[in-house]
Design an enzyme around this catalytic site. Structure first.
Site, PDB file in Angstrom:
ATOM      1  N   ILE A  12     -22.033  18.644  19.889  1.00 53.53           N
ATOM      2  CA  ILE A  12     -23.176  18.844  18.998  1.00 53.53           C
ATOM      3  C   ILE A  12     -23.524  20.336  18.967  1.00 53.53           C
ATOM      4  O   ILE A  12     -23.679  20.959  20.015  1.00 53.53           O
ATOM      5  CB  ILE A  12     -24.417  18.057  19.500  1.00 53.53           C
ATOM      6  CG1 ILE A  12     -24.073  16.606  19.824  1.00 53.53           C
ATOM      7  CG2 ILE A  12     -25.565  18.163  18.483  1.00 53.53           C
ATOM      8  CD1 ILE A  12     -23.941  15.684  18.658  1.00 53.53           C
ATOM      9  N   ASP A 121     -25.234   1.190  20.976  1.00 53.12           N
ATOM     10  CA  ASP A 121     -25.689   1.933  22.163  1.00 53.12           C
ATOM     11  C   ASP A 121     -27.198   2.100  22.093  1.00 53.12           C
ATOM     12  O   ASP A 121     -27.728   3.210  22.185  1.00 53.12           O
ATOM     13  CB  ASP A 121     -24.982   3.303  22.214  1.00 53.12           C
ATOM     14  CG  ASP A 121     -25.150   3.992  23.571  1.00 53.12           C
ATOM     15  OD1 ASP A 121     -25.515   3.319  24.549  1.00 53.12           O
ATOM     16  OD2 ASP A 121     -24.928   5.210  23.647  1.00 53.12           O
TER      17      ASP A 121
END
Lengths: 206, 325
Positions: A12, A121
């Protein structure tokens, strides 16, 4: 670009799209995979993640906006806020605020499931709360479009194993009101928990 | 002063002898699975006929006689009932005859712990890959010290997949070695790839690969199936590594003999400053020494059982076994 974090399959970065603050989620090359398989997995997952986020958004769920897809990277709107897992210890002090956040997290999952989106998740580490108290669901890297009741129940199970016994009922009550077929999903959740493999497998979340 | 271990969970009858963590003997006899696979009753029959001579061979290899045995371990499970019974019965008989303590051992823990023991890994994430099972495990201390299963196959083991494919391609099934050979020089064809978090499935891949044999070069099919299956395992174990922050990956079980799987894991772990640990192949294939090594650790930590409590369990899970050491 500055790297913010690193997961098993993506990195990221801090980025800008047309002057707007954004994050770039870039799926990295895996040297252990044969090249054609590596290209296929990275591009399929990038496209699928963006598609699922757009679908969630269109069905009214609170997810950050996808700004741009570029090869193996997705540029996503950058949001200010804290992750729910980092706020858990404040529960005693800010009971009313935490109650609202958990209700919202349950409602959001119900809405995703109404759109046949399974998150894959769904833990407090993927619930973002803005300073104004708005709740967003993030990271659709393991999400799938499916009407499987079992997959939906596993989303609930993961949350159940990640938060305390006092907090979970708040989450589940809100989910029940928000998801059209919550009865089947909650029945399935009971089945799964009675099965041997999930009894011995305590879920550990990062 | 030595502990004897008897392994008879499937087609291998193995007897090993260990003394203070050192392997003194590791003898075996194998039932020929041929092209039909294993017939449990036939394999058990052969084990019964040979158990005496394999024990004898192990003792003479270790240069000792029965009176030198101070402890006994046998495989409690998982495995095939009729085959497990042979080892259980032999172990109980020996224990009563020699009046020495006896302990039941989990087969998967045998593979994992012998690999940890000989490779020097301290606190690894384990990839246990055999015919019947494929799991990702690591030791945690709650609610008791055991190997927690972080991820596993939802259907068949990867070894089972490789063997079934080998039979369909008219090859000799052997933990994937024949498939690996066929795969040399193959090209990649797209195949189903199924990983969910740290879990995975192999039947879709197998069905697809077997069907593709009809219209494709078998080398390409073997290559693509092997690459796909091993990439799935690597992805799942990479996720487990990052979740647990463990840096050692321990490879064990029959399919651990695969060079390509080990190579892929080495590439993956290198990107996280980690390393791959594995045991020599004699411990990756089913063997008696692994049972002896674990039995010795169990006996040293007071885990012996009364002979009447020495049962078998065909579905004995690795995460149900306590690790006291």
């Amino acid at each position: 670009m500055e790297k913010i974090s690193e997961g098993a399959e993506a990195e990221i970065y801090d980025a800008k799209v047309l002057g707007r603050s954004a994050i770039l989620k870039y799926r990295i090359e895996k040297g252990y995979r044969t090249r054609p398989l590596d290209y296929r997995i990275r591009s399929e997952r990038t496209k699928s993640e963006a598609k699922i986020m757009a679908r969630a958004s269109a069905r009214g769920a609170m997810v950050p906006k996808v700004l741009l897809i570029d090869g193996y990277g997705i540029y996503i709107e950058k949001l200010d806020g804290a992750m729910l897992n980092a706020m858990m210890d404040r529960f005693e002090k800010q009971k009313e605020k935490m109650r609202k956040i958990l209700e919202e997290a349950g409602k959001q999952l119900g809405m995703l499931h109404n759109a046949d989106i399974v998150h894959g998740d769904y833990t407090p580490a993927n619930i973002l709360v803005t300073p104004e108290g708005v709740v967003y669901v993030i990271d659709f890297g393991l999400a799938e479009i499916t009407n499987s009741v079992e997959e939906k129940a596993l989303d609930l199970l993961l949350m159940k194993r990640s938060i305390s016994k006092t907090l979970y009922p708040i989450f589940e009550d809100s989910y029940r009101k928000s998801h059209g077929d919550s009865k089947s999903v909650l029945l399935k959740l009971g089945d799964i928990e009675r099965r041997g493999r999930y009894q011995t497998r305590t879920l550990i979340t990062g | 002063m030595a502990v004897i271990g008897i392994e008879s969970s499937a087609h291998t009858l193995g007897v090993g002898i260990a003394d203070k963590g050192k392997v003194l003997a590791n003898e075996k006899m194998m039932y020929d699975v041929g092209t039909t696979g294993i017939i449990p009753a036939k394999a058990a029959e052969q084990h019964i006929e040979n158990i005496g001579s394999v024990i004898g061979a192990a003792l003479s290899k270790a240069g000792m006689d029965k009176s030198g045995i101070t402890g006994i371990g046998y495989t409690k499970g998982p495995g095939l009932g009729p085959c497990l019974r042979v080892g259980q019965l032999a172990a109980k008989t020996l224990s009563m005859e020699l009046k020495v303590p006896i302990v039941p051992v989990n087969h998967a823990i045998g593979h994992i712990e012998v690999a940890r023991h000989v490779s020097g890994a301290k606190d690894p994430i384990v990839l246990y890959v055999s015919g019947g099972n494929s799991q990702i495990l690591g030791i945690i201390n709650e609610p008791f010290r055991h190997y927690h299963v972080f991820g596993e196959t939802f259907d068949i083991g990867v070894g089972n997949m490789l063997d079934s494919f080998a039979r369909a391609a008219k090859l000799n099934p052997a933990w994937g070695s024949s498939v690996a050979k066929l795969a040399e020089g193959g090209k990649y064809i797209q195949m189903p790839y199924t990983v969910k978090g740290m879990d995975f499935t192999f039947t879709g891949l197998l069905t697809n690969a077997v069907k593709m044999l009809e219209a494709n070069d078998p080398r390409d099919v073997a290559y693509s199936m092997q690459e796909t299956a091993f990439a799935m395992l690597c992805e799942a174990i990479e996720r487990a590594m990052l979740l647990t922050k463990k840096r050692e990956v321990l490879l064990s079980g029959g399919v651990a003999q695969s060079k390509r799987l080990k190579e892929m894991l080495e590439i993956m772990t290198a990107t996280h400053n980690g390393a791959v640990y594995a045991a020599p192949n004699e411990f990756n294939a089913d063997n008696g020494a692994m049972i002896a090594i674990v039995a010795e650790k169990m006996l040293d930590t007071g885990m012996q059982k009364k002979p009447e409590d020495c049962d078998i369990n065909q579905k004995y899970r690795a995460d149900a076994a306590e690790i006291r050491w």
